[in-house]
Design a protein around this motif. Structure first.
Motif, short mmCIF file in Angstrom:
data_model
loop_
_atom_site.label_atom_id
_atom_site.label_comp_id
_atom_site.label_asym_id
_atom_site.label_seq_id
_atom_site.Cartn_x
_atom_site.Cartn_y
_atom_site.Cartn_z
N MET A 140 -4.40 27.50 42.65
CA MET A 140 -5.75 27.01 42.91
C MET A 140 -6.37 25.95 42.06
O MET A 140 -7.07 24.92 42.45
N PRO A 141 -6.51 26.11 40.74
CA PRO A 141 -7.20 25.32 39.87
C PRO A 141 -6.32 23.69 39.96
O PRO A 141 -7.29 22.87 39.68
N LYS A 142 -5.19 23.64 39.93
CA LYS A 142 -4.62 22.31 40.23
C LYS A 142 -4.90 21.66 41.57
O LYS A 142 -4.74 20.56 41.75
N ALA A 143 -5.01 22.51 42.52
CA ALA A 143 -4.92 21.99 44.21
C ALA A 143 -6.29 21.94 44.68
O ALA A 143 -6.40 21.22 45.77
N LEU A 144 -7.35 22.32 44.12
CA LEU A 144 -8.76 22.22 44.81
C LEU A 144 -9.05 20.85 45.29
O LEU A 144 -9.12 19.88 44.24
N GLY A 145 -9.49 20.66 46.62
CA GLY A 145 -9.88 19.46 46.97
C GLY A 145 -8.93 18.30 47.42
O GLY A 145 -9.30 17.46 47.46
N LEU A 146 -7.57 18.86 47.00
CA LEU A 146 -6.54 17.92 47.29
C LEU A 146 -5.44 18.20 48.36
O LEU A 146 -5.42 19.31 48.81
N ASN A 147 -5.00 17.40 48.90
CA ASN A 147 -3.68 17.42 49.93
C ASN A 147 -2.53 18.21 49.37
O ASN A 147 -2.08 17.65 48.20
N VAL A 148 -1.90 19.13 49.88
CA VAL A 148 -0.85 19.83 49.46
C VAL A 148 0.61 20.03 50.30
O VAL A 148 0.11 19.99 51.66
N GLY A 149 1.43 20.00 50.09
CA GLY A 149 2.71 20.47 50.92
C GLY A 149 3.66 21.25 49.97
O GLY A 149 3.97 20.83 49.09
N GLY A 150 4.21 21.71 50.68
CA GLY A 150 5.37 22.84 50.14
C GLY A 150 5.99 23.69 51.00
O GLY A 150 5.99 23.77 52.28
N LYS A 151 6.43 24.77 50.23
CA LYS A 151 7.14 25.88 51.05
C LYS A 151 6.57 27.22 50.37
O LYS A 151 6.44 27.40 49.28
N ALA B 62 3.45 22.74 41.48
CA ALA B 62 2.86 23.96 40.96
C ALA B 62 3.63 24.98 41.79
O ALA B 62 4.21 24.85 43.11
N ILE B 63 3.71 25.99 41.00
CA ILE B 63 4.43 27.20 41.58
C ILE B 63 3.65 28.44 41.45
O ILE B 63 3.34 28.88 40.05
N GLY B 64 3.20 29.30 42.24
CA GLY B 64 2.39 30.67 42.23
C GLY B 64 3.52 31.61 42.82
O GLY B 64 4.28 31.47 43.50
N LEU B 65 3.12 32.67 42.05
CA LEU B 65 4.08 33.94 42.40
C LEU B 65 3.09 35.19 42.40
O LEU B 65 2.41 35.42 41.59
#
Length: 139
Positions: free
Chosen positions: A91-102, A129-132
């Motif tokens: 979340m800290p890296k992605a807030l307010g931005l567009n994301v795409g992934g798997k 970024a990767i979250g687990l």
């Protein structure tokens, strides 16, 4: 060798990093045959804040559809909780931005792991970024 949380987490990460449906299918088969780990991956994208609910929903639906989890509150809650944990890490890296992934989900017995790999778009300066997340569910 006993299969535990490390093996299941690794499987979820590998699923999230696959680059095609063919690679997903092959990896799912290998994980099931060699390690008795059930796994699935699902794509997602959009504006991060509005996508959080969709990411959790897609993880749960894909897990049930592919037989990674059973259609029970405990299993659904485990996947939802692990997914929310993974989201909190990115979340800290992605807030307010567009994301795409798997999203990669893996399970063996009472271990469930969810890995989220995403690209974060900011003009032409992309971040990754990767979250687990991991949960234990008893059958």
């Amino acid at each position: 060798m006993e299969i535990g949380s490390k093996v299941v987490a690794t499987a979820a990460i590998k699923m999230a990093l696959t680059s095609s449906r063919q690679e997903e299918t092959m990896l799912k088969r290998v994980l099931l045959e060699q390690e008795e780990v059930k796994a699935v991956a699902v794509d997602y994208g959009g504006e991060f804040i509005t996508s959080v609910g969709k990411i959790v929903e897609r993880a749960v639906v894909a897990s049930k559809r592919e037989g990674v989890i059973k259609d029970t509150h405990a299993d659904e809650g485990a996947v939802a909780g692990a997914t929310r944990e993974a989201i909190a890490q990115i979340m800290p890296k992605a807030l307010g931005l567009n994301v795409g992934g798997k999203i990669g989900i893996a399970r063996h017995q009472d271990h469930v792991s969810v890995a989220i790999f995403l690209g974060i778009g900011l003009l032409h300066l992309d971040e990754v970024a990767i979250g687990l997340g991991h949960r234990a569910v008893h059958d």
